[in-house]
Design an enzyme around this catalytic site. Sequence first.
Site, PDB file in Angstrom:
ATOM      1  N   GLY A  60      -0.900 -44.949  28.910  1.00 42.48           N
ATOM      2  CA  GLY A  60      -0.439 -44.198  27.746  1.00 42.48           C
ATOM      3  C   GLY A  60      -1.586 -43.497  27.054  1.00 42.48           C
ATOM      4  O   GLY A  60      -2.767 -43.784  27.314  1.00 42.48           O
ATOM      5  N   CYS A  87      -4.158 -49.273  33.168  1.00 48.03           N
ATOM      6  CA  CYS A  87      -4.893 -48.348  32.297  1.00 48.03           C
ATOM      7  C   CYS A  87      -4.729 -48.776  30.833  1.00 48.03           C
ATOM      8  O   CYS A  87      -5.300 -49.775  30.420  1.00 48.03           O
ATOM      9  CB  CYS A  87      -4.444 -46.918  32.535  1.00 48.03           C
ATOM     10  SG  CYS A  87      -5.592 -45.683  31.857  1.00 48.03           S
ATOM     11  N   TYR A  88      -3.936 -48.043  30.021  1.00 50.15           N
ATOM     12  CA  TYR A  88      -3.753 -48.499  28.641  1.00 50.15           C
ATOM     13  C   TYR A  88      -3.162 -49.903  28.611  1.00 50.15           C
ATOM     14  O   TYR A  88      -3.469 -50.699  27.707  1.00 50.15           O
ATOM     15  CB  TYR A  88      -2.854 -47.550  27.849  1.00 50.15           C
ATOM     16  CG  TYR A  88      -2.680 -48.028  26.416  1.00 50.15           C
ATOM     17  CD1 TYR A  88      -3.654 -47.753  25.468  1.00 50.15           C
ATOM     18  CD2 TYR A  88      -1.590 -48.821  26.053  1.00 50.15           C
ATOM     19  CE1 TYR A  88      -3.525 -48.240  24.169  1.00 50.15           C
ATOM     20  CE2 TYR A  88      -1.470 -49.301  24.764  1.00 50.15           C
ATOM     21  CZ  TYR A  88      -2.435 -49.008  23.822  1.00 50.15           C
ATOM     22  OH  TYR A  88      -2.329 -49.496  22.552  1.00 50.15           O
ATOM     23  N   HIS A 177      -4.953 -45.980  38.116  1.00 52.56           N
ATOM     24  CA  HIS A 177      -3.509 -45.816  38.270  1.00 52.56           C
ATOM     25  C   HIS A 177      -3.113 -46.046  39.723  1.00 52.56           C
ATOM     26  O   HIS A 177      -3.224 -45.148  40.556  1.00 52.56           O
ATOM     27  CB  HIS A 177      -3.080 -44.417  37.829  1.00 52.56           C
ATOM     28  CG  HIS A 177      -3.115 -44.212  36.353  1.00 52.56           C
ATOM     29  ND1 HIS A 177      -2.046 -44.493  35.531  1.00 52.56           N
ATOM     30  CD2 HIS A 177      -4.113 -43.771  35.540  1.00 52.56           C
ATOM     31  CE1 HIS A 177      -2.375 -44.226  34.268  1.00 52.56           C
ATOM     32  NE2 HIS A 177      -3.617 -43.792  34.252  1.00 52.56           N
ATOM     33  N   GLU A 179      -0.195 -46.240  40.850  1.00 49.95           N
ATOM     34  CA  GLU A 179       1.087 -45.614  41.144  1.00 49.95           C
ATOM     35  C   GLU A 179       0.974 -44.202  41.702  1.00 49.95           C
ATOM     36  O   GLU A 179       1.940 -43.684  42.285  1.00 49.95           O
ATOM     37  CB  GLU A 179       1.974 -45.600  39.885  1.00 49.95           C
ATOM     38  CG  GLU A 179       1.496 -44.697  38.753  1.00 49.95           C
ATOM     39  CD  GLU A 179       0.530 -45.369  37.798  1.00 49.95           C
ATOM     40  OE1 GLU A 179       0.464 -44.944  36.629  1.00 49.95           O
ATOM     41  OE2 GLU A 179      -0.175 -46.320  38.216  1.00 49.95           O
ATOM     42  N   ASP A 235      20.402 -31.395  44.004  1.00 47.54           N
ATOM     43  CA  ASP A 235      20.688 -32.272  42.870  1.00 47.54           C
ATOM     44  C   ASP A 235      22.147 -32.205  42.433  1.00 47.54           C
ATOM     45  O   ASP A 235      22.841 -33.217  42.352  1.00 47.54           O
ATOM     46  CB  ASP A 235      19.779 -31.929  41.691  1.00 47.54           C
ATOM     47  CG  ASP A 235      18.320 -31.874  42.084  1.00 47.54           C
ATOM     48  OD1 ASP A 235      17.955 -32.540  43.069  1.00 47.54           O
ATOM     49  OD2 ASP A 235      17.545 -31.162  41.420  1.00 47.54           O
ATOM     50  N   LYS A 377      13.284 -36.599  43.264  1.00 48.33           N
ATOM     51  CA  LYS A 377      13.922 -35.747  44.265  1.00 48.33           C
ATOM     52  C   LYS A 377      14.062 -36.445  45.614  1.00 48.33           C
ATOM     53  O   LYS A 377      15.110 -36.354  46.262  1.00 48.33           O
ATOM     54  CB  LYS A 377      13.121 -34.453  44.419  1.00 48.33           C
ATOM     55  CG  LYS A 377      13.627 -33.519  45.510  1.00 48.33           C
ATOM     56  CD  LYS A 377      14.962 -32.881  45.166  1.00 48.33           C
ATOM     57  CE  LYS A 377      14.781 -31.819  44.106  1.00 48.33           C
ATOM     58  NZ  LYS A 377      16.022 -31.019  43.895  1.00 48.33           N
TER      59      LYS A 377
END
Length: 521
Positions: A60, A87-88, A177, A179, A235, A377
């Site tokens: 964050g 991280c944060y 990070h 991710e 979508d 997606k």
Amino acid sequence: MTVAPGADRVLILDFGSQFTQLIARRVRESGVYCEIHPYNRMSGAEIAAWRPRAIILSGGPASATTAEGPRPPQPVYEMGLPVLGICYGQQAMAAQLGGLVEPSDHREFGRAFVEVTGKSALVDGVWQKGERHQVWMSHGDRVTRLPKGFEVVAVSEGAPFAIAADEARRFYSVMFHPEVVHTPDGAKLLRNFTHKIAGCCGDWTMATFRAQAVQRIRDQVGKGRVICGLSGGVDSSVAAVLIHEAIGAQLTAVFIDHGLLRQGEADEVVRLFRDHYNIPLIHRDASAMFLGQLDGVSDPEAKRKAIGATFIDVFDQEAAKIGGAEFLAQGTLYPDVIESVSFTGGPSVTIKSHHNVGGLPERMKLKLVEPLRELFKDEVRVLGRELGLPDSLVGRHPFPGPGLAIRIPGAITSDKLDLLRRADAIYLDEIRKAGLYDAIWQAFAVLLPVRTVGVMGDGRTYDFACALRAVTSTDGMTADYYPFPHEFLGRVATRIINEVRGINRVTYDITSKPPGTIEWE
């Protein structure tokens, strides 16, 4: 979302990072159900009642160097659950548990390297002591003193505790990070946390999501009627088929042709849904109305807002004609949401607004049904295949709701749209002929708001310049340009200049995301 009682689940507490949903994506990829909730919207009792197997604290933009910095509920650390701070999240964990967080003179943003100095269940089987590995950093503050019970596992140039762990309490923290794709082994580290440390079995699938989504739609809609905004893209098509599976004849698909589609696309949409799906379809050609609202509008945000407002007006009209419609269904995806406003209402920075994000005006009586709102997606494509949609549709490149309006920087005219459609069709035709379509996340042409001097035959030209864009990505949140051979680009440029009168120069965009966005506006 909801999940069956007793199923494995991971709770992600969001502190406003742009990458929070990527954490969820990585967790889901490993077959573990997860949900994102704002760090300050669930009490300790509510977290306990949700019965997570583990908790992840996201990154964050805030600072944990002061007492005012956001913190998760203190009971998070008292439930006996594994906790991972990213991280944060690492900084908040350290500050709450007795460590120290301070501003750093050596900030790290982007690619960095960590040296593994210890052992931990978090890196077991992935990294070994003494190895050096690439990660993605994005921090200014750093932990300078670990809480009692924590040991350092890895260090980097700007983070003395790039990984720290309290194995006894199963508390883990990383300054980087895991991710993002720029941390190559990040998904493996997260899997270690969810599977080895938290004991999740990884049995959540898209089939599970499908069943849950169908039930959720039925619960929301009841016996009401739904109109679905159908563009013909992946979508909205997946959303329409999913909703139709849930409520059948209660759904009517409405295709609004706003005059900003690619070459031949309107006819393709009508043909596909009338010939292949048993879904009632209304085709409304509102191109004159949309182009009238866009006349003289050059600011990209003003374009999006004009298109969004007109889209709502047209749907309001069609809903009144159908009679009795209570819901408007849209194919909104998570990247749309996170780039418009934080998914959780937190402090994430607004990058750009999206025409189908943010709710409906009060005057409009329709309520929103957005069954894909929390999916990326690639997850939507998996769901589409799960629903039996053809690969020719499911594998289509993303196309923005505002269409070609955001691929013509500056004012929009019918003549410019015609030029762009023809150039874009040539570009995609050459990509397909080269067998590259499926290797590319998104490819399109942009008509630039400049004219350049050229020579064709023995005459001088003063025509528009065109930019080509093609990117590779896994989720649309980050992207790199596609490395076409120069021969391919030369062939495309030659065809566009020879076949599209009005364009005399072609360029190729090699900007990654970040710092750029995929679309130009």
